[in-house]
Design an enzyme around this catalytic site. Structure first.
Site, PDB file in Angstrom:
ATOM      1  N   ALA A  33       0.903  -1.122  -0.115  1.00 12.57           N
ATOM      2  CA  ALA A  33      -0.076  -0.101   0.073  1.00 12.57           C
ATOM      3  C   ALA A  33       0.909   1.131  -0.181  1.00 12.57           C
ATOM      4  O   ALA A  33       2.043   1.154  -0.088  1.00 12.57           O
ATOM      5  CB  ALA A  33      -0.835   0.122   1.175  1.00 12.57           C
ATOM      6  N   ASN A  34       0.363   2.455   0.053  1.00 14.67           N
ATOM      7  CA  ASN A  34       1.202   3.713   0.237  1.00 14.67           C
ATOM      8  C   ASN A  34       0.389   4.561   1.182  1.00 14.67           C
ATOM      9  O   ASN A  34      -0.843   4.390   1.487  1.00 14.67           O
ATOM     10  CB  ASN A  34       1.475   4.449  -1.195  1.00 14.67           C
ATOM     11  N   ARG A  35       1.147   6.010   1.451  1.00 15.51           N
ATOM     12  CA  ARG A  35       0.382   6.801   2.427  1.00 15.51           C
ATOM     13  C   ARG A  35      -0.421   7.603   1.983  1.00 15.51           C
ATOM     14  O   ARG A  35      -0.829   8.720   2.858  1.00 15.51           O
ATOM     15  CB  ARG A  35       1.601   7.261   3.272  1.00 15.51           C
ATOM     16  N   ALA A  91      -2.582   7.990  -5.698  1.00 13.05           N
ATOM     17  CA  ALA A  91      -1.205   7.252  -5.700  1.00 13.05           C
ATOM     18  C   ALA A  91      -1.294   6.011  -6.049  1.00 13.05           C
ATOM     19  O   ALA A  91      -1.309   5.001  -5.065  1.00 13.05           O
ATOM     20  CB  ALA A  91      -0.424   7.541  -4.344  1.00 13.05           C
TER      21      ALA A  91
END
Ligand code: CTP
Length: 364
Positions: free
Chosen positions: A175-177, A241
């Protein structure tokens, strides 16, 4: 026809009778009035209108709206309505500047609530500063522009927002932030200007913006499919993102850690590039395709190269800092680049949407 709801605090300043004399309609004050409930009901009161105006919007009332409290008739109606909402804040300048009020203002804006004012000038307590309710002609102008449907009326927009989750096994993922704050604010603002917006969002912890159709997805492939299904659009803004890679195979069962056995090696495969796909979509291509470039190094150079490589019209370069309420962007177009100051993400969204409206020959 104007129907007024007067709050208990409002009744200390004006009587419902005086308001009723102005609107020519009966005035509503009580959430628990049996007569009112029989005649119209608070849910219908909230729905049976083209626009809801909150004037004056006190700090207390904006906080209630932001938090979704519904302890009286006015706040209940606001929670129950899906009509456009306009607030005209009025309060002491210190209360307006307080981080709590500003956070509430930003969260209302992110949900698509329009705001007029406050103006700057003498305030009730003999002080001076920003906090005066907008002048009545300004409020009327804002009402008229909201009722007219806005400069992007009839335009279709698709916006991507948030992170993607790429599963490794049923419990793990890459995942990403990304918080989704910027993409959601852009969707809200385009909707406020009258566009028909589909927001395709990865998993986020923030509220859906008002006035948008929201499609929730997890992976990049799902996001690409949802974006293509939402088309054809006039405007595409890719603020998500999107994970660049996904595990080549997803284990159906939770991967177990076996003592003495080496850690697994993940083989990754590249995800589809949604921005590049949209930019090269041939006759179905949106007239305006906008991307974001989140960079940690050589931001401006990399963003300009990314714009060319992906074939989008505009690229907004920003620092790869996820989750902050503010953003400092550089807008890169075919005509050059311009640096915007550090702004609240809702303000970035407002500027971007105004620029987009200008492309379509309209100014908000
Ligand atoms: N983007 C996309 N689909 C992808 C990857 C990125 O639509 N698979 C979009 C993003 O929404 C953003 C732009 O492309 O508008 C640039 O994203 P960014 O992550 O900065 O660039 P990448 O292409 O992923 O390049 P890199 O990670 O190497 O910087």
């Amino acid at each position: 026809m104007v129907r007024a709801i007067v709050t208990a605090a409002g009744e200390r300043f004006v009587t419902p009778l005086a308001v009723s004399a102005l609107t020519g309609e009966r005035v509503f004050t009580d959430l628990f009035s049996l007569t009112d409930e029989q005649e119209i009901g608070h849910i219908r009161l909230a729905q049976d209108c083209d626009l809801v105006v909150v004037a004056p919007a006190s700090a207390d009332f904006m906080a209630k709206m932001a938090l979704g409290l519904a302890g009286d008739l006015a706040s209940t109606a606001l929670l129950a309505t899906d009509r456009p909402i306009l607030v005209a804040p009025a309060m002491n300048h210190r209360m307006w500047a307080h981080p709590a009020t500003q956070a509430h203002r930003a969260s209302l804006a992110a949900r698509g609530v329009a705001c007029v004012g406050p103006g700057t000038g003498p305030l009730a307590e003999g002080e001076s500063g920003p906090g005066r309710m907008a002048e009545v002609p300004e409020i009327v102008e804002a009402v008229m522009s909201l009722l007219a449907g806005g400069p992007l009326r009839g335009r279709r927009a698709v916006v991507t927002s948030g992170p993607t989750f790429e599963p490794i096994d049923p419990v793990r993922m890459i995942a990403n932030r990304s918080s989704g704050r910027q993409g959601h604010a852009i969707a809200a603002e385009l909707a406020r200007l009258g566009a028909e917006v589909t927001l395709v969002s990865g998993p986020v912890a923030i509220a859906d913006p008002m006035g948008c159709r929201v499609v929730r997805v997890e992976t990049a492939c799902q996001m690409r499919d949802a974006v293509l299904a939402a088309g054809p659009a006039d405007i595409a803004v890719c603020a998500a993102a999107v994970g660049d890679w996904r595990p080549e195979t997803v284990s159906e069962r939770k991967m177990k850690k076996v003592p003495g056995v080496a850690a697994p090696v993940l083989t990754l495969t590249q995800n589809p590039d949604i921005l590049a796909t949209l930019s090269a979509a041939g006759p179905e291509r949106p007239r305006l395709v906008v991307g974001f470039a989140a960079e940690t190094d050589h931001r401006d150079d990399n963003a300009a190269k990314k714009r060319a490589a992906k074939g989008c019209d505009w690229m907004l370069a920003n620092d790869a800092v996820f989750g902050a309420p503010t953003n400092q962007v550089r807008l890169i177009t075919a005509d050059g680049a311009e640096d915007w100051p550090l702004l609240d993400k809702t303000e970035v969204a407002r500027r971007l949407a105004a620029r987009i409206a200008a492309v379509f020959g309209e100014t908000p």
